[in-house]
Scaffold this motif. Structure first.
Motif, PDB file in Angstrom:
ATOM      1  N   THR A 176      52.934 -32.096  66.288  1.00  0.00           N
ATOM      2  CA  THR A 176      52.491 -33.273  66.815  1.00  0.00           C
ATOM      3  C   THR A 176      53.704 -34.314  67.069  1.00  0.00           C
ATOM      4  O   THR A 176      54.600 -34.227  66.483  1.00  0.00           O
ATOM      5  CB  THR A 176      51.502 -33.614  66.036  1.00  0.00           C
ATOM      6  OG1 THR A 176      51.762 -34.158  64.756  1.00  0.00           O
ATOM      7  CG2 THR A 176      50.483 -32.801  65.689  1.00  0.00           C
ATOM      8  N   PRO A 177      53.168 -35.504  67.641  1.00  0.00           N
ATOM      9  CA  PRO A 177      54.223 -36.510  67.461  1.00  0.00           C
ATOM     10  C   PRO A 177      54.533 -37.040  66.426  1.00  0.00           C
ATOM     11  O   PRO A 177      55.661 -38.049  66.157  1.00  0.00           O
ATOM     12  CB  PRO A 177      53.909 -37.634  68.679  1.00  0.00           C
ATOM     13  CG  PRO A 177      52.738 -36.759  69.398  1.00  0.00           C
ATOM     14  CD  PRO A 177      52.366 -35.814  68.479  1.00  0.00           C
ATOM     15  N   LEU A 178      53.815 -36.839  65.308  1.00  0.00           N
ATOM     16  CA  LEU A 178      54.045 -37.238  63.909  1.00  0.00           C
ATOM     17  C   LEU A 178      55.578 -37.113  63.565  1.00  0.00           C
ATOM     18  O   LEU A 178      56.144 -35.915  63.779  1.00  0.00           O
ATOM     19  CB  LEU A 178      53.289 -36.670  62.814  1.00  0.00           C
ATOM     20  CG  LEU A 178      51.793 -37.197  62.961  1.00  0.00           C
ATOM     21  CD1 LEU A 178      51.132 -36.428  62.162  1.00  0.00           C
ATOM     22  CD2 LEU A 178      51.666 -38.821  62.926  1.00  0.00           C
TER      23      LEU A 178
ATOM     24  N   GLU B 104      46.450 -49.227  63.130  1.00  0.00           N
ATOM     25  CA  GLU B 104      45.854 -48.292  62.548  1.00  0.00           C
ATOM     26  C   GLU B 104      46.484 -47.386  61.459  1.00  0.00           C
ATOM     27  O   GLU B 104      47.866 -47.309  61.431  1.00  0.00           O
ATOM     28  CB  GLU B 104      45.496 -46.895  63.579  1.00  0.00           C
ATOM     29  CG  GLU B 104      44.400 -46.384  63.112  1.00  0.00           C
ATOM     30  CD  GLU B 104      43.983 -45.115  64.298  1.00  0.00           C
ATOM     31  OE1 GLU B 104      43.174 -44.161  63.919  1.00  0.00           O
ATOM     32  OE2 GLU B 104      44.994 -44.868  65.133  1.00  0.00           O
TER      33      GLU B 104
ATOM     34  N   PRO C 193      47.738 -41.559  60.249  1.00  0.00           N
ATOM     35  CA  PRO C 193      46.696 -40.663  60.447  1.00  0.00           C
ATOM     36  C   PRO C 193      46.910 -39.707  59.129  1.00  0.00           C
ATOM     37  O   PRO C 193      45.866 -39.198  58.548  1.00  0.00           O
ATOM     38  CB  PRO C 193      46.997 -39.592  61.893  1.00  0.00           C
ATOM     39  CG  PRO C 193      48.201 -40.564  62.456  1.00  0.00           C
ATOM     40  CD  PRO C 193      48.630 -41.576  61.618  1.00  0.00           C
TER      41      PRO C 193
ATOM     42  N   ARG D 161      45.614 -41.447  56.253  1.00  0.00           N
ATOM     43  CA  ARG D 161      43.993 -41.798  56.249  1.00  0.00           C
ATOM     44  C   ARG D 161      43.512 -40.388  56.036  1.00  0.00           C
ATOM     45  O   ARG D 161      42.663 -40.358  55.115  1.00  0.00           O
ATOM     46  CB  ARG D 161      43.903 -42.014  57.750  1.00  0.00           C
ATOM     47  CG  ARG D 161      42.329 -42.491  57.970  1.00  0.00           C
ATOM     48  CD  ARG D 161      42.237 -43.518  59.021  1.00  0.00           C
ATOM     49  NE  ARG D 161      42.735 -42.843  60.237  1.00  0.00           N
ATOM     50  CZ  ARG D 161      41.810 -42.223  61.096  1.00  0.00           C
ATOM     51  NH1 ARG D 161      40.645 -42.117  61.046  1.00  0.00           N
ATOM     52  NH2 ARG D 161      42.565 -41.790  62.179  1.00  0.00           N
ATOM     53  N   LYS D 162      43.875 -39.279  56.342  1.00  0.00           N
ATOM     54  CA  LYS D 162      43.440 -37.946  56.139  1.00  0.00           C
ATOM     55  C   LYS D 162      43.219 -37.426  54.707  1.00  0.00           C
ATOM     56  O   LYS D 162      42.351 -37.158  54.262  1.00  0.00           O
ATOM     57  CB  LYS D 162      44.086 -36.880  56.914  1.00  0.00           C
ATOM     58  CG  LYS D 162      43.755 -35.569  56.574  1.00  0.00           C
ATOM     59  CD  LYS D 162      44.288 -34.280  57.193  1.00  0.00           C
ATOM     60  CE  LYS D 162      45.669 -34.318  56.838  1.00  0.00           C
ATOM     61  NZ  LYS D 162      45.802 -33.702  55.376  1.00  0.00           N
TER      62      LYS D 162
ATOM     63  N   ASP E  66      39.573 -36.143  64.996  1.00  0.00           N
ATOM     64  CA  ASP E  66      40.099 -37.564  65.094  1.00  0.00           C
ATOM     65  C   ASP E  66      41.419 -37.646  64.357  1.00  0.00           C
ATOM     66  O   ASP E  66      42.188 -38.526  65.045  1.00  0.00           O
ATOM     67  CB  ASP E  66      39.078 -38.357  64.268  1.00  0.00           C
ATOM     68  CG  ASP E  66      39.448 -39.863  64.609  1.00  0.00           C
ATOM     69  OD1 ASP E  66      39.070 -40.373  65.578  1.00  0.00           O
ATOM     70  OD2 ASP E  66      39.622 -40.260  63.618  1.00  0.00           O
ATOM     71  N   PHE E  67      41.664 -36.780  63.465  1.00  0.00           N
ATOM     72  CA  PHE E  67      43.126 -37.050  62.939  1.00  0.00           C
ATOM     73  C   PHE E  67      44.055 -36.660  63.961  1.00  0.00           C
ATOM     74  O   PHE E  67      45.139 -37.486  63.869  1.00  0.00           O
ATOM     75  CB  PHE E  67      42.945 -36.016  61.482  1.00  0.00           C
ATOM     76  CG  PHE E  67      44.392 -35.483  61.002  1.00  0.00           C
ATOM     77  CD1 PHE E  67      45.199 -36.426  60.773  1.00  0.00           C
ATOM     78  CD2 PHE E  67      44.868 -34.320  61.035  1.00  0.00           C
ATOM     79  CE1 PHE E  67      46.696 -36.073  60.159  1.00  0.00           C
ATOM     80  CE2 PHE E  67      46.115 -33.922  60.722  1.00  0.00           C
ATOM     81  CZ  PHE E  67      46.994 -34.838  60.244  1.00  0.00           C
TER      82      PHE E  67
ATOM     83  N   ALA F  30      44.480 -39.112  66.442  1.00  0.00           N
ATOM     84  CA  ALA F  30      45.304 -40.098  65.992  1.00  0.00           C
ATOM     85  C   ALA F  30      46.969 -39.841  65.942  1.00  0.00           C
ATOM     86  O   ALA F  30      47.745 -40.575  66.182  1.00  0.00           O
ATOM     87  CB  ALA F  30      44.834 -40.818  64.514  1.00  0.00           C
ATOM     88  N   ALA F  31      47.001 -38.646  65.665  1.00  0.00           N
ATOM     89  CA  ALA F  31      48.536 -38.248  65.689  1.00  0.00           C
ATOM     90  C   ALA F  31      49.331 -38.270  67.018  1.00  0.00           C
ATOM     91  O   ALA F  31      50.228 -38.360  67.216  1.00  0.00           O
ATOM     92  CB  ALA F  31      48.602 -36.821  65.017  1.00  0.00           C
ATOM     93  N   TYR F  32      48.242 -37.893  68.034  1.00  0.00           N
ATOM     94  CA  TYR F  32      48.735 -38.247  69.540  1.00  0.00           C
ATOM     95  C   TYR F  32      48.686 -39.460  70.044  1.00  0.00           C
ATOM     96  O   TYR F  32      48.723 -39.609  71.210  1.00  0.00           O
ATOM     97  CB  TYR F  32      48.116 -36.969  70.236  1.00  0.00           C
ATOM     98  CG  TYR F  32      48.577 -35.802  70.009  1.00  0.00           C
ATOM     99  CD1 TYR F  32      49.816 -35.055  70.700  1.00  0.00           C
ATOM    100  CD2 TYR F  32      47.879 -34.874  69.207  1.00  0.00           C
ATOM    101  CE1 TYR F  32      50.196 -33.709  70.640  1.00  0.00           C
ATOM    102  CE2 TYR F  32      48.542 -33.515  68.949  1.00  0.00           C
ATOM    103  CZ  TYR F  32      49.692 -33.035  69.620  1.00  0.00           C
ATOM    104  OH  TYR F  32      49.935 -31.874  69.508  1.00  0.00           O
ATOM    105  N   ARG F  33      48.212 -40.391  69.113  1.00  0.00           N
ATOM    106  CA  ARG F  33      47.913 -41.754  69.558  1.00  0.00           C
ATOM    107  C   ARG F  33      47.043 -42.073  70.725  1.00  0.00           C
ATOM    108  O   ARG F  33      47.332 -42.940  71.625  1.00  0.00           O
ATOM    109  CB  ARG F  33      49.452 -42.260  69.981  1.00  0.00           C
ATOM    110  CG  ARG F  33      50.543 -42.157  68.935  1.00  0.00           C
ATOM    111  CD  ARG F  33      51.815 -42.981  69.157  1.00  0.00           C
ATOM    112  NE  ARG F  33      52.741 -42.619  67.890  1.00  0.00           N
ATOM    113  CZ  ARG F  33      53.872 -41.827  68.148  1.00  0.00           C
ATOM    114  NH1 ARG F  33      54.000 -41.153  69.178  1.00  0.00           N
ATOM    115  NH2 ARG F  33      54.588 -41.548  66.972  1.00  0.00           N
TER     116      ARG F  33
ATOM    117  N   ARG G 139      38.273 -42.030  71.560  1.00  0.00           N
ATOM    118  CA  ARG G 139      38.148 -40.843  70.661  1.00  0.00           C
ATOM    119  C   ARG G 139      36.860 -40.446  70.527  1.00  0.00           C
ATOM    120  O   ARG G 139      36.708 -39.078  70.600  1.00  0.00           O
ATOM    121  CB  ARG G 139      38.917 -40.993  69.296  1.00  0.00           C
ATOM    122  CG  ARG G 139      40.291 -41.113  69.330  1.00  0.00           C
ATOM    123  CD  ARG G 139      40.777 -41.191  68.063  1.00  0.00           C
ATOM    124  NE  ARG G 139      41.982 -41.880  68.091  1.00  0.00           N
ATOM    125  CZ  ARG G 139      42.547 -42.628  66.644  1.00  0.00           C
ATOM    126  NH1 ARG G 139      41.906 -42.611  65.715  1.00  0.00           N
ATOM    127  NH2 ARG G 139      43.696 -43.376  67.049  1.00  0.00           N
TER     128      ARG G 139
ATOM    129  N   VAL H  72      41.685 -45.726  69.850  1.00  0.00           N
ATOM    130  CA  VAL H  72      40.539 -45.294  69.166  1.00  0.00           C
ATOM    131  C   VAL H  72      39.164 -45.332  69.967  1.00  0.00           C
ATOM    132  O   VAL H  72      38.344 -44.769  69.783  1.00  0.00           O
ATOM    133  CB  VAL H  72      40.627 -46.406  67.996  1.00  0.00           C
ATOM    134  CG1 VAL H  72      39.394 -46.284  67.053  1.00  0.00           C
ATOM    135  CG2 VAL H  72      41.752 -46.495  67.003  1.00  0.00           C
TER     136      VAL H  72
END
Lengths: 282, 313
Positions: free
Chosen positions: A97-99, A2, A5, A8-9, B96-97, B100-103, B109, B106
């Motif tokens: 967040t984990p980012l 993927e 994020p 993508r955003k 959804d963003f 995705a950030a928290y893995r 979700r 898909v």
């Protein structure tokens, strides 16, 4: 796998706006109109003939226009990337967040420059017109695109670094433009000035070898305008010294090296626990 | 679930937290109350891994926020008092963003986002652009965002700030649901009566220090050993203020019509003596007794505030 994020955003946000398509169309219309008008006028002037040698002039003008565009648009696109998040009060949420901070910075860079990459790639057909009439080597076109990508990376990294350092997008934007101007016009002026100083008591074009010659050599190998001139075969100032690398090698090294360092610094600035006072959390 | 131990934080010369220690047990809705500069937001930001404490430790789920910030981020859902929006993003895309950030895989979700939107009463707003939602809706969406990775701990900084009464009631209901889901919620607010309704326990902070903490009923009943008394007179209530201020163990005298309320730090014998002094001095006392305090009055008692509680931390 993927897409990141944040990237993508950002792509969602930027490319779903109709103004993105309109801007692209407008830019192509202006540049394309200019190229076609130039060819038409040349054809009229030469009573039905088009001189392929004039393609070179179009190539030069197109390339200069693209560099000016980069200098004006890239800082504007990147200078608000991080500070904008801070102003919208969304940065803290992202940082919980984990980012990773590195991931956030690189995604912002890629997303901000994606639009510019598309603009430059969209001008390929215009170069195709120039190419069709001959007079330009494929290597020169490729070299020019490589130069644009490197310059864009450096300008974008400058914008991102300003955006990470300054809290306000306005300050970040002004500083980014200032730095880009310093890198292009500032170093250009310095090169010209030092060149004249270095030629004192030496009427021929070559500078006196020495410290000044080295400074001028270094400056002209990191100045985008001089590199553009080199790609166009105009050559730079003969300093009589050499860095031991071809001009494109030293320029690539400079852009990638400085750009990566700026991005590392930017992500360091984002480390949430080190910048409590600058973030002005409350 | 949350432990703060001797936490200290300075911003330049300002001491934002001063040896703050408190503990929040699992499944408890815990309120932080305090005036501007009390240190509520600083404490929350340390727990959210956004700030480093100068000294002391902070733990979430037994994990140190300084030593293991990445693990802690998976354990918490953090919502700050101001909800920033992303232009040009739909509510479902916004969630959804963060998913995705928290893995979050898909495949999971779509259902997760729908469930979360239903939990926060926004089931039909998934395709609506976030920036067009009302403030109340944005706050609920932010709560949904906090829950996207199903964290056991929620840190909510002034979640009711700027909301209209209806939106506040909805938020309160959601927090009740979160309690039923056994979430540990740390919440700060300046709307004390609402905090009293939502929270199991509260801590009152002032100038970075913990003044008192405990179950809401206990805090409102006894605040630093003082009793909240009321004297109702037939007339001359304003003049009574000066008399009460001259009496021992009396503080925080306030007039409300013909009633005068005050804090009394003495024992029951001294309280009886005060009544006797009033009668002897010829005050036309109609009623004398202890009044049940609300949280705001308890707050003022323990922090020595004469005015109301202000917004922010």
């Amino acid at each position: 796998m993927e897409l990141n994020p944040v990237l993508r955003k950002e792509l969602y946000q930027r490319f779903r706006q109709s103004k993105t398509a309109w801007l692209l169309a407008l830019y192509l219309l202006v540049l394309g109109g200019f190229v076609l008008a130039f060819i038409y006028l040349n054809w009229r002037y030469n009573q039905g003939y088009y001189q392929p040698g004039r393609s070179w002039e179009i190539f030069v003008i197109l390339s200069v226009a693209q560099l000016v565009l980069l200098a004006f648009v890239v800082p504007g696109l990147t200078a608000g990337a991080i500070s904008g998040e801070r102003e919208r009060q969304t940065l803290n949420v992202l940082l919980t967040t984990p980012l990773t901070h590195r991931g956030i910075v690189w995604s912002k860079l890629l997303a901000s420059t994606a639009f510019m990459v598309i603009i430059i790639l969209a001008t390929l057909p215009l170069y195709g017109i120039v190419f069709m009439f001959g007079g330009i080597a494929p290597g020169q076109v490729l070299g020019m695109f490589g130069f644009f990508l490197l310059t864009m990376f450096l300008f974008a990294a400058l914008g991102i670094a300003c955006s990470s350092f300054f809290k306000r997008t306005g300050v970040s934007t002004v500083t980014s433009y200032g730095l880009v101007l310093a890198l292009t016009g500032g170093t250009g002026f310095l090169i010209a000035f030092l060149n004249e100083v270095g030629k004192v008591n030496r009427p021929e074009s070559m500078m006196n070898p020495g410290f000044l010659a080295w400074v001028v050599e270094i400056l002209q190998e990191i100045n985008p305008i001089f590199i553009l001139m080199e790609i166009l075969g105009e050559g730079g100032i003969n300093t009589g010294v050499s860095l031991g690398l071809p001009y494109w090698g030293s320029y690539a090294l400079f852009c990638i090296g400085v750009g990566v360092l700026l991005l590392i610094w930017s992500s360091h600035l984002l480390l949430p626990q080190r910048n409590s006072n600058r973030f002005n959390l409350k | 679930m949350i432990q703060l131990d001797q936490l200290t934080k300075h911003f330049g010369a300002v001491r934002a937290l001063d040896n703050l220690s408190l503990e929040v047990k699992e499944g408890v809705v815990y309120g932080l109350i305090g005036p501007n500069g009390a240190g509520k937001t600083t404490a929350m930001n340390i727990l959210a891994t956004l700030l480093l404490p100068d000294t002391g430790t902070a733990r979430v789920g037994g994990r140190d926020v300084v030593q293991e910030p990445r693990v802690v981020r998976q354990l918490i859902g953090y919502m700050q008092d101001f909800f920033g929006v992303y232009d040009g993003l739909r509510a479902s895309e916004y969630l959804d963003f963060f998913a995705a950030a928290y893995r979050i895989p898909v495949a999971r979700r779509s259902q997760l986002i729908q469930d979360l939107l239903e939990l926060v009463n926004l089931p039909d707003k998934g395709e609506v652009y976030v920036d067009t939602l009302s403030r109340g809706m944005k706050q609920r969406l932010a709560l949904a965002r906090c829950l996207v990775h199903d964290p056991p701990v929620l840190i909510l900084d002034e979640p009711a700030s700027g909301l209209d009464p209806r939106a506040r009631a909805e938020l309160k209901e959601i927090i009740r649901q979160l309690k039923h889901l056994n979430k540990t919620v740390l919440i700060s607010s300046h709307i004390l009566p609402e905090l009293a309704e939502m929270c199991d326990e509260v801590a009152i902070l002032d100038h970075g220090r913990l003044v008192t903490c405990g179950p809401v009923e206990e805090i409102t009943r006894v605040s630093q050993g003082s009793r909240y008394l009321k004297v109702e007179v037939i007339e001359r209530a304003q003049e009574l203020v000066a008399f009460l201020n001259s009496q021992p163990a009396v503080s925080g005298v306030r007039v409300e019509g013909l009633s005068v309320k005050f804090f009394h730090l003495g024992d029951p014998v001294q309280q009886a003596q005060l009544l006797q002094n009033l009668v002897t001095a010829g005050w036309p006392v109609l009623e004398f007794g202890e009044v049940r305090r609300n949280l705001e009055e308890a707050f003022m008692a323990v922090t020595g505030e004469e005015g109301g509680v202000e917004d922010g931390a």
